[in-house]
Design a protein around this motif. Structure first.
Motif, PDB file in Angstrom:
ATOM      1  N   SER A  75       0.853  -1.147  -0.004  1.00  0.00           N
ATOM      2  CA  SER A  75       0.050   0.075   0.012  1.00  0.00           C
ATOM      3  C   SER A  75       0.914   1.052   0.113  1.00  0.00           C
ATOM      4  O   SER A  75       0.580   2.458  -0.728  1.00  0.00           O
ATOM      5  CB  SER A  75      -1.150  -0.024   1.208  1.00  0.00           C
ATOM      6  OG  SER A  75      -0.279   0.344   2.217  1.00  0.00           O
ATOM      7  N   LYS A  76       1.993   1.131   0.475  1.00  0.00           N
ATOM      8  CA  LYS A  76       3.038   2.132   0.501  1.00  0.00           C
ATOM      9  C   LYS A  76       3.469   2.467  -0.844  1.00  0.00           C
ATOM     10  O   LYS A  76       3.740   3.531  -1.260  1.00  0.00           O
ATOM     11  CB  LYS A  76       4.231   2.078   1.586  1.00  0.00           C
ATOM     12  CG  LYS A  76       3.624   2.271   3.059  1.00  0.00           C
ATOM     13  CD  LYS A  76       4.728   2.735   3.738  1.00  0.00           C
ATOM     14  CE  LYS A  76       4.103   3.121   5.168  1.00  0.00           C
ATOM     15  NZ  LYS A  76       4.527   2.389   6.405  1.00  0.00           N
ATOM     16  N   ILE A 256       5.317 -11.903  11.942  1.00  0.00           N
ATOM     17  CA  ILE A 256       4.349 -12.107  12.957  1.00  0.00           C
ATOM     18  C   ILE A 256       3.741 -13.421  13.047  1.00  0.00           C
ATOM     19  O   ILE A 256       3.418 -13.753  14.285  1.00  0.00           O
ATOM     20  CB  ILE A 256       3.088 -11.061  12.275  1.00  0.00           C
ATOM     21  CG1 ILE A 256       3.565  -9.477  12.266  1.00  0.00           C
ATOM     22  CG2 ILE A 256       1.927 -11.408  12.930  1.00  0.00           C
ATOM     23  CD1 ILE A 256       2.777  -8.758  11.324  1.00  0.00           C
ATOM     24  N   VAL A 281       7.411  -3.310  10.644  1.00  0.00           N
ATOM     25  CA  VAL A 281       6.045  -3.723  11.170  1.00  0.00           C
ATOM     26  C   VAL A 281       5.201  -2.711  11.784  1.00  0.00           C
ATOM     27  O   VAL A 281       5.470  -2.368  13.077  1.00  0.00           O
ATOM     28  CB  VAL A 281       6.316  -5.041  12.384  1.00  0.00           C
ATOM     29  CG1 VAL A 281       4.911  -5.446  12.821  1.00  0.00           C
ATOM     30  CG2 VAL A 281       7.209  -6.005  11.660  1.00  0.00           C
ATOM     31  N   GLU A 282       4.236  -2.083  10.873  1.00  0.00           N
ATOM     32  CA  GLU A 282       3.817  -0.982  11.309  1.00  0.00           C
ATOM     33  C   GLU A 282       2.218  -1.391  12.098  1.00  0.00           C
ATOM     34  O   GLU A 282       2.125  -2.326  11.830  1.00  0.00           O
ATOM     35  CB  GLU A 282       3.655  -0.136  10.282  1.00  0.00           C
ATOM     36  CG  GLU A 282       4.877   0.308   9.568  1.00  0.00           C
ATOM     37  CD  GLU A 282       4.866   1.541   8.894  1.00  0.00           C
ATOM     38  OE1 GLU A 282       3.923   2.216   8.427  1.00  0.00           O
ATOM     39  OE2 GLU A 282       5.885   2.171   8.762  1.00  0.00           O
ATOM     40  N   PRO A 283       1.821  -0.008  12.605  1.00  0.00           N
ATOM     41  CA  PRO A 283       2.304   0.982  12.967  1.00  0.00           C
ATOM     42  C   PRO A 283       2.681   1.303  14.093  1.00  0.00           C
ATOM     43  O   PRO A 283       3.365   2.342  14.668  1.00  0.00           O
ATOM     44  CB  PRO A 283       1.092   2.131  12.693  1.00  0.00           C
ATOM     45  CG  PRO A 283      -0.114   1.089  13.226  1.00  0.00           C
ATOM     46  CD  PRO A 283       0.232  -0.406  12.651  1.00  0.00           C
ATOM     47  N   VAL A 284       2.826   0.115  14.978  1.00  0.00           N
ATOM     48  CA  VAL A 284       3.015   0.293  16.439  1.00  0.00           C
ATOM     49  C   VAL A 284       4.420   0.588  16.580  1.00  0.00           C
ATOM     50  O   VAL A 284       4.950   0.908  17.601  1.00  0.00           O
ATOM     51  CB  VAL A 284       3.121  -1.264  16.917  1.00  0.00           C
ATOM     52  CG1 VAL A 284       3.163  -1.397  18.376  1.00  0.00           C
ATOM     53  CG2 VAL A 284       1.578  -1.787  16.806  1.00  0.00           C
ATOM     54  N   TYR A 286       5.819   3.108  15.766  1.00  0.00           N
ATOM     55  CA  TYR A 286       5.982   4.402  16.401  1.00  0.00           C
ATOM     56  C   TYR A 286       5.666   4.636  17.741  1.00  0.00           C
ATOM     57  O   TYR A 286       6.428   5.769  18.389  1.00  0.00           O
ATOM     58  CB  TYR A 286       4.869   5.201  15.721  1.00  0.00           C
ATOM     59  CG  TYR A 286       4.882   5.300  14.298  1.00  0.00           C
ATOM     60  CD1 TYR A 286       6.044   6.209  13.604  1.00  0.00           C
ATOM     61  CD2 TYR A 286       4.069   4.817  13.521  1.00  0.00           C
ATOM     62  CE1 TYR A 286       6.133   6.206  12.352  1.00  0.00           C
ATOM     63  CE2 TYR A 286       4.343   4.876  12.239  1.00  0.00           C
ATOM     64  CZ  TYR A 286       5.321   5.536  11.139  1.00  0.00           C
ATOM     65  OH  TYR A 286       5.429   5.662  10.037  1.00  0.00           O
ATOM     66  N   PHE A 287       5.181   3.890  18.594  1.00  0.00           N
ATOM     67  CA  PHE A 287       5.196   3.993  20.215  1.00  0.00           C
ATOM     68  C   PHE A 287       6.246   2.956  20.767  1.00  0.00           C
ATOM     69  O   PHE A 287       6.434   3.119  21.790  1.00  0.00           O
ATOM     70  CB  PHE A 287       3.920   4.099  20.551  1.00  0.00           C
ATOM     71  CG  PHE A 287       3.279   2.817  20.459  1.00  0.00           C
ATOM     72  CD1 PHE A 287       2.130   2.528  19.298  1.00  0.00           C
ATOM     73  CD2 PHE A 287       3.109   2.012  21.658  1.00  0.00           C
ATOM     74  CE1 PHE A 287       1.561   1.391  19.600  1.00  0.00           C
ATOM     75  CE2 PHE A 287       2.479   1.015  21.771  1.00  0.00           C
ATOM     76  CZ  PHE A 287       1.645   0.635  20.599  1.00  0.00           C
ATOM     77  N   ASP A 288       6.171   1.858  20.026  1.00  0.00           N
ATOM     78  CA  ASP A 288       6.892   0.698  20.669  1.00  0.00           C
ATOM     79  C   ASP A 288       7.606  -0.143  19.762  1.00  0.00           C
ATOM     80  O   ASP A 288       7.257  -1.176  19.329  1.00  0.00           O
ATOM     81  CB  ASP A 288       5.749  -0.188  21.388  1.00  0.00           C
ATOM     82  CG  ASP A 288       6.463  -1.238  22.055  1.00  0.00           C
ATOM     83  OD1 ASP A 288       7.711  -1.179  22.417  1.00  0.00           O
ATOM     84  OD2 ASP A 288       5.767  -2.400  22.250  1.00  0.00           O
ATOM     85  N   PRO A 289       8.666   0.595  19.066  1.00  0.00           N
ATOM     86  CA  PRO A 289       9.568  -0.032  18.118  1.00  0.00           C
ATOM     87  C   PRO A 289      10.050  -1.518  18.863  1.00  0.00           C
ATOM     88  O   PRO A 289      10.958  -1.367  19.700  1.00  0.00           O
ATOM     89  CB  PRO A 289      10.768   0.678  18.132  1.00  0.00           C
ATOM     90  CG  PRO A 289      10.498   1.995  18.686  1.00  0.00           C
ATOM     91  CD  PRO A 289       9.416   1.586  19.787  1.00  0.00           C
ATOM     92  N   PHE A 290       9.781  -2.505  18.237  1.00  0.00           N
ATOM     93  CA  PHE A 290       9.893  -3.788  18.756  1.00  0.00           C
ATOM     94  C   PHE A 290      10.855  -4.538  17.706  1.00  0.00           C
ATOM     95  O   PHE A 290      11.872  -5.073  18.382  1.00  0.00           O
ATOM     96  CB  PHE A 290       8.470  -4.546  19.164  1.00  0.00           C
ATOM     97  CG  PHE A 290       8.877  -5.797  19.538  1.00  0.00           C
ATOM     98  CD1 PHE A 290       9.374  -6.261  20.818  1.00  0.00           C
ATOM     99  CD2 PHE A 290       8.744  -7.248  18.816  1.00  0.00           C
ATOM    100  CE1 PHE A 290       9.882  -7.590  21.272  1.00  0.00           C
ATOM    101  CE2 PHE A 290       8.878  -8.395  18.894  1.00  0.00           C
ATOM    102  CZ  PHE A 290       9.284  -8.657  20.551  1.00  0.00           C
ATOM    103  N   PHE A 291      10.447  -4.712  16.728  1.00  0.00           N
ATOM    104  CA  PHE A 291      11.214  -5.606  15.606  1.00  0.00           C
ATOM    105  C   PHE A 291      12.459  -5.026  15.339  1.00  0.00           C
ATOM    106  O   PHE A 291      12.684  -4.175  14.917  1.00  0.00           O
ATOM    107  CB  PHE A 291      10.159  -5.939  14.650  1.00  0.00           C
ATOM    108  CG  PHE A 291       9.410  -7.102  14.846  1.00  0.00           C
ATOM    109  CD1 PHE A 291       9.754  -8.258  14.740  1.00  0.00           C
ATOM    110  CD2 PHE A 291       8.092  -6.659  15.045  1.00  0.00           C
ATOM    111  CE1 PHE A 291       8.775  -9.475  15.053  1.00  0.00           C
ATOM    112  CE2 PHE A 291       7.101  -7.655  15.397  1.00  0.00           C
ATOM    113  CZ  PHE A 291       7.400  -9.130  15.265  1.00  0.00           C
TER     114      PHE A 291
END
Lengths: 340, 340
Positions: A75-76, A256, A281-284, A286-291
């Motif tokens: 989609s991007k 995932i 692995v968006e959009p998380v 932005y607040f919790d960069p995990f991967f």
DNA sequence: TAATTTTATGTTACCGGTAACCGAAAGCGC
DNA sequence: GCGCTTTCGGTTACCGGTAACATAAAATTA
């Protein structure tokens, strides 16, 4: 529907004069132009592209053939492509192949009958080459995006799967991992092949062994963790020495489904096992960069792809093929852990 | 480009006969049909839609006007819409307004000149009504998706913002929250208004007070947490009694920017504060369901929207407007906590 | 077998633009 | 005021299909 003839009648000029006013061609007296413009405004006339394209032989429309627009990566790409297209006065017809070459053929037919000026495509497999040939027989330029295929000669815009893969694996090795499994996408997709190549070469360069069952192959979009669980399970079942301490998932969807499988198996990331993957692995994030990921510049891929395509369409730089390979950004985050 | 005339010559019949073969209309002798079909295959002929549309007065193309296809919510709508469209033999032209009515006007122009058979649109604001009127003046059916606007009469397909909002707030109240802040999207978007209405009414029904500064308004897509931080900061600064114990973010993007702001302010969710929002926060939900959300059936919205649109285009069920409001699914997860 | 109906195919014109050509009006020099 | 050039605008034909009408060929009937 209001036509050029209605305008002509209303402004009491010939249709040709109206056409000239619209296209700013030829010499028109100011008074006449104003008369015509007034009529156009009053009747709310908008030119009929279909009629235009019949004589001009161009539709100002591009075909965008992706696997699935609801996949954030694509989609991007779509967004970047559409932005670049409108900016240059082109429209975009979209489509979703779901990696299915039957669907792909139908969409090619659609693009053909729509007489699109060019096609930007993420091919489903090497078989797509036949479809590209078909497009070219009709003089429709094609630019590949995200993937190449065997035997393709022409422009393409890709992310650097090989390099990204190398860096991800190097990162894992630096962190002390020696047993690194790869859960790859289907090998008929070039990105999967390149990621595997990067994986294997990096292991080799670091004198690390590749165990037979370290490499497996699943769908690039299997979020539902179908067989992922059994794959992960098998990896975990390996004896102490061979059991992987890190998994390289070939894209975000696979990551995932791997996470889900690990969770179901009661394993914690990164404490019990590290995970890296391609694509953000968006959009998380932005607040919790995990991967820990190799993030590809998806929108940029779309933009550059359309730029190239339009240049082909408008016959600029027709001299030679351009192969752009954009490097991914490596983000080291919380899904990987130093061991030993 | 191969035309019907080339086929006619090759098969030594008239162009009209070729046209008949292609469209399966009229009576054609089997031998003739085969001759023509052979020629079509050999020359790789594909009908020119533009020429066709000139006489048929339909393009078999639909316009899809969304705010941003790279937003997962809209990309799912797009996917659903495209699926429904191809299934019925329609193409889809896509566009991204970014909530900007200038851009929207340009896209309407584009749709008009492309002579799309219908338009599915998520309007940017009440001003869009003028554009819809413009489309209708040209006899182009319009179906609204995701949002309505003031004064619109016609078909629309929405998620139930009011109901979802009510349920989210009720859930918070059940969990013991009495101080619930709303960080809403722009009030010129109907979903934001409806969510606020649901919020206010639920508070009222439960005899809870609404504090002046509990409601704020930001962009629906501000992932970058621009002013979100100052808004959240102000909420937190309120004295013990008034400080909200829960935040209702009007959509997933806002939720993410709220999470980021809370994190920067050193607050933990849900220990220090609970958060709920509209729309699923994907794709992490698959392995680590965190957010308590009202998930809208986005793909379904797109599908139903296109179905309605095509029915309008093909003049079925033209009798009355259809207003479909699909209920969201409430998922209670880890971002909310019982208090007291 | 001729007359009549049915079937199969061709001809013409048009959809809404525009390229190419042409003629009238206006501007210009003498 | 006359011829010449330039400007402006109109006419015609065509892009690739198809609807509507026309006609030839085949099938049916008398």
């Amino acid at each position: 529907m209001v036509t050029i003839y209605d305008i002509a009648k209303k402004a009491s000029v010939s249709p040709m004069t109206v056409s000239r006013v619209i296209n700013n061609s030829g010499n028109i007296r100011v008074a006449t132009r104003e008369k015509v413009e007034k009529a156009i405004k009053e009747l709310g006339y908008v030119p009929n592209s279909a009629a235009r394209s019949l004589t001009s032989n161009q539709t100002k429309t591009l075909g965008l053939i992706l696997t699935d627009i609801s996949n954030p990566f694509f989609s991007k790409i779509a967004r970047g492509a559409e932005d670049a297209a409108v900016e240059t006065g082109y429209r975009v017809l979209m489509s979703n192949t779901d990696e299915d070459s039957e669907k792909e053929i139908n969409y090619i037919d659609m693009m053909l009958s729509a007489r699109v000026d060019g096609v930007l495509i993420a091919p489903t497999s090497d078989k797509t080459l036949d479809q590209i040939k078909r497009l070219r027989q009709h003089n429709i330029p094609v630019v590949l995006i995200d993937r190449t295929i065997e035997g393709f000669v022409g422009d393409y815009v890709l992310g650097d799967s090989y390099e990204g893969s190398r860096k991800l694996v190097e990162h894992l090795i630096e962190y002390g991992h020696r047993n690194i499994a790869l859960i790859n996408g289907p090998s008929n997709v070039s990105t999967a092949r390149e990621r595997q190549r990067g994986y294997l070469e990096t292991l080799k360069l670091n004198d690390l062994p590749v165990h037979e069952n370290y490499i497996s192959e699943i769908d690039f979009k299997s979020v539902q963790a179908g067989n992922t669980k059994s794959i992960v399970d098998q990896l975990i079942q390996l004896n102490e020495k061979k059991r992987p301490t890190a998994i390289f998932a070939a894209n975000n969807f696979i990551a995932i489904s791997v996470m889900k499988a690990l969770k179901e198996l009661g394993l914690h990331v990164p404490n019990d096992i590290s995970v890296v993957c391609f694509d953000e692995v968006e959009p998380v994030v932005y607040f919790d960069p995990f991967f820990t990921v190799a993030a590809q510049p998806a929108a940029e891929l779309g933009k550059v792809g359309v730029k190239f395509l339009i240049e082909r369409v408008e016959q600029k730089n027709v001299d030679q093929e351009r192969k752009i390979i954009l490097p991914p950004d490596i983000h080291i985050r919380k899904s990987t852990r130093k061991i030993e």
